[in-house]
Design a protein around this motif. Structure first.
Motif, PDB file in Angstrom:
ATOM      1  N   ILE A   1     -16.948  29.097  30.142  1.00  0.00           N
ATOM      2  CA  ILE A   1     -16.891  29.297  28.514  1.00  0.00           C
ATOM      3  C   ILE A   1     -17.908  29.479  27.849  1.00  0.00           C
ATOM      4  O   ILE A   1     -18.326  30.595  27.267  1.00  0.00           O
ATOM      5  CB  ILE A   1     -15.749  28.364  28.182  1.00  0.00           C
ATOM      6  CG1 ILE A   1     -14.230  28.519  28.603  1.00  0.00           C
ATOM      7  CG2 ILE A   1     -15.639  28.594  26.611  1.00  0.00           C
ATOM      8  CD1 ILE A   1     -13.531  27.563  28.153  1.00  0.00           C
ATOM      9  N   GLY A   2     -19.034  28.626  28.295  1.00  0.00           N
ATOM     10  CA  GLY A   2     -20.363  28.656  27.851  1.00  0.00           C
ATOM     11  C   GLY A   2     -21.095  29.614  27.887  1.00  0.00           C
ATOM     12  O   GLY A   2     -21.544  30.432  26.973  1.00  0.00           O
ATOM     13  N   LEU A   3     -20.987  30.127  29.137  1.00  0.00           N
ATOM     14  CA  LEU A   3     -21.740  31.525  29.581  1.00  0.00           C
ATOM     15  C   LEU A   3     -21.254  32.680  28.952  1.00  0.00           C
ATOM     16  O   LEU A   3     -21.822  33.481  28.636  1.00  0.00           O
ATOM     17  CB  LEU A   3     -21.529  31.446  31.154  1.00  0.00           C
ATOM     18  CG  LEU A   3     -22.677  30.683  31.938  1.00  0.00           C
ATOM     19  CD1 LEU A   3     -22.450  30.740  33.291  1.00  0.00           C
ATOM     20  CD2 LEU A   3     -23.994  31.157  31.766  1.00  0.00           C
ATOM     21  N   ILE A   4     -20.008  32.908  28.908  1.00  0.00           N
ATOM     22  CA  ILE A   4     -19.208  33.802  28.167  1.00  0.00           C
ATOM     23  C   ILE A   4     -19.512  33.925  26.911  1.00  0.00           C
ATOM     24  O   ILE A   4     -19.700  34.932  26.272  1.00  0.00           O
ATOM     25  CB  ILE A   4     -17.522  33.902  28.379  1.00  0.00           C
ATOM     26  CG1 ILE A   4     -17.383  33.834  29.951  1.00  0.00           C
ATOM     27  CG2 ILE A   4     -16.892  34.840  27.508  1.00  0.00           C
ATOM     28  CD1 ILE A   4     -15.898  33.737  30.164  1.00  0.00           C
ATOM     29  N   VAL A   5     -19.573  32.959  26.061  1.00  0.00           N
ATOM     30  CA  VAL A   5     -19.715  32.681  24.595  1.00  0.00           C
ATOM     31  C   VAL A   5     -21.372  33.149  24.655  1.00  0.00           C
ATOM     32  O   VAL A   5     -21.765  34.088  23.672  1.00  0.00           O
ATOM     33  CB  VAL A   5     -19.552  31.593  24.134  1.00  0.00           C
ATOM     34  CG1 VAL A   5     -20.286  31.170  22.690  1.00  0.00           C
ATOM     35  CG2 VAL A   5     -18.109  31.415  23.761  1.00  0.00           C
ATOM     36  N   ALA A   6     -22.160  32.845  25.354  1.00  0.00           N
ATOM     37  CA  ALA A   6     -23.831  32.958  25.461  1.00  0.00           C
ATOM     38  C   ALA A   6     -24.180  34.574  25.474  1.00  0.00           C
ATOM     39  O   ALA A   6     -24.882  35.253  24.834  1.00  0.00           O
ATOM     40  CB  ALA A   6     -24.562  32.214  26.256  1.00  0.00           C
ATOM     41  N   VAL A   7     -23.274  35.084  26.272  1.00  0.00           N
ATOM     42  CA  VAL A   7     -23.465  36.752  26.622  1.00  0.00           C
ATOM     43  C   VAL A   7     -22.868  37.474  25.726  1.00  0.00           C
ATOM     44  O   VAL A   7     -23.229  38.554  25.342  1.00  0.00           O
ATOM     45  CB  VAL A   7     -22.569  37.007  28.048  1.00  0.00           C
ATOM     46  CG1 VAL A   7     -22.599  38.301  28.264  1.00  0.00           C
ATOM     47  CG2 VAL A   7     -23.518  36.300  29.256  1.00  0.00           C
ATOM     48  N   THR A   8     -21.678  37.134  24.996  1.00  0.00           N
ATOM     49  CA  THR A   8     -20.934  37.985  24.113  1.00  0.00           C
ATOM     50  C   THR A   8     -21.574  37.777  22.771  1.00  0.00           C
ATOM     51  O   THR A   8     -21.367  38.693  21.925  1.00  0.00           O
ATOM     52  CB  THR A   8     -19.538  37.734  23.935  1.00  0.00           C
ATOM     53  OG1 THR A   8     -19.124  36.295  23.824  1.00  0.00           O
ATOM     54  CG2 THR A   8     -18.821  38.166  25.415  1.00  0.00           C
ATOM     55  N   THR A   9     -22.084  36.698  22.290  1.00  0.00           N
ATOM     56  CA  THR A   9     -22.666  36.425  20.829  1.00  0.00           C
ATOM     57  C   THR A   9     -23.663  37.515  20.432  1.00  0.00           C
ATOM     58  O   THR A   9     -23.375  37.884  19.189  1.00  0.00           O
ATOM     59  CB  THR A   9     -23.181  34.990  21.011  1.00  0.00           C
ATOM     60  OG1 THR A   9     -22.491  33.998  21.083  1.00  0.00           O
ATOM     61  CG2 THR A   9     -23.531  34.892  19.481  1.00  0.00           C
ATOM     62  N   PRO A  10     -24.720  37.850  21.024  1.00  0.00           N
ATOM     63  CA  PRO A  10     -25.400  39.079  20.326  1.00  0.00           C
ATOM     64  C   PRO A  10     -24.563  40.121  20.265  1.00  0.00           C
ATOM     65  O   PRO A  10     -25.096  41.057  19.092  1.00  0.00           O
ATOM     66  CB  PRO A  10     -26.370  39.182  21.484  1.00  0.00           C
ATOM     67  CG  PRO A  10     -26.551  37.986  22.237  1.00  0.00           C
ATOM     68  CD  PRO A  10     -25.164  37.576  22.240  1.00  0.00           C
ATOM     69  N   SER A  11     -23.652  40.743  20.990  1.00  0.00           N
ATOM     70  CA  SER A  11     -22.920  42.118  20.677  1.00  0.00           C
ATOM     71  C   SER A  11     -22.030  41.847  19.415  1.00  0.00           C
ATOM     72  O   SER A  11     -21.838  42.592  18.730  1.00  0.00           O
ATOM     73  CB  SER A  11     -22.272  42.290  22.005  1.00  0.00           C
ATOM     74  OG  SER A  11     -21.122  41.473  22.562  1.00  0.00           O
ATOM     75  N   VAL A  12     -21.344  40.558  19.424  1.00  0.00           N
ATOM     76  CA  VAL A  12     -20.408  40.502  18.406  1.00  0.00           C
ATOM     77  C   VAL A  12     -21.422  40.536  16.981  1.00  0.00           C
ATOM     78  O   VAL A  12     -20.824  40.879  16.121  1.00  0.00           O
ATOM     79  CB  VAL A  12     -19.703  38.882  18.449  1.00  0.00           C
ATOM     80  CG1 VAL A  12     -18.985  38.693  17.191  1.00  0.00           C
ATOM     81  CG2 VAL A  12     -18.670  39.136  19.735  1.00  0.00           C
ATOM     82  N   SER A  13     -22.456  39.760  17.090  1.00  0.00           N
ATOM     83  CA  SER A  13     -23.284  39.765  15.777  1.00  0.00           C
ATOM     84  C   SER A  13     -23.685  41.276  15.319  1.00  0.00           C
ATOM     85  O   SER A  13     -23.927  41.582  14.401  1.00  0.00           O
ATOM     86  CB  SER A  13     -24.316  38.823  15.779  1.00  0.00           C
ATOM     87  OG  SER A  13     -25.281  39.030  16.747  1.00  0.00           O
TER      88      SER A  13
END
Length: 141
Positions: free
Chosen positions: A10-22
């Motif tokens: 879950i941490g890896l998924i959040v880390a990968v998707t955060t830049p694209s969401v922002s």
């Protein structure tokens, strides 16, 4: 142990998707700001023409704000741009620009350049021929 592995995934998924969401949020803010500026300028031009009243428009790059006033009581508008969107001014010494929209006169051909935190830029221009605002993308090298 299994819970630790799940939390790591879950941490890896959040880390990968955060830049694209922002980046997506910044893009939505930029689109919203250009639409708001276009609507604001269009309303000021329409008010000047329909009410036959001069309208003063103040563009404050320091506060990222647009304001409009008329001599007629009750007409006072203000648009504050969302967080992360800044009005860029060619002359940093000048805190604000003022223009007067006169009824029956040609609309001034101005442009308001805005930028977001990621460096994306747009210009909202008032077309002097039609009086309608249009949005242009600014290419950065």
């Amino acid at each position: 142990m299994e819970m630790l592995v799940v939390m790591a995934i879950i941490g890896l998924i959040v880390a990968v998707t955060t830049p694209s969401v922002s980046a997506g949020i910044d893009s939505v803010r930029m689109a919203s700001a250009t639409d708001s500026i276009s609507a604001f300028l269009n309303a000021a031009v329409n008010y000047a023409e329909r009410r036959q009243q001069a309208v003063l428009v103040v563009i404050s790059s320091k506060e990222s704000k647009l304001s409009a006033w008329s001599n007629e009581p009750g007409f006072e508008r203000e648009l504050i741009l969302p967080d992360g969107i800044q009005i860029e001014d060619q002359d940093p010494e000048r805190a604000e620009r003022r223009l007067i929209l006169m009824p029956g006169a040609t609309v001034p051909g101005i442009g308001i350049q805005i930028a977001n935190r990621r460096g994306a830029r747009r210009i909202v221009r008032l077309d002097p021929m039609t009086g309608f605002p249009r949005v242009e993308s600014v290419k950065t090298n």
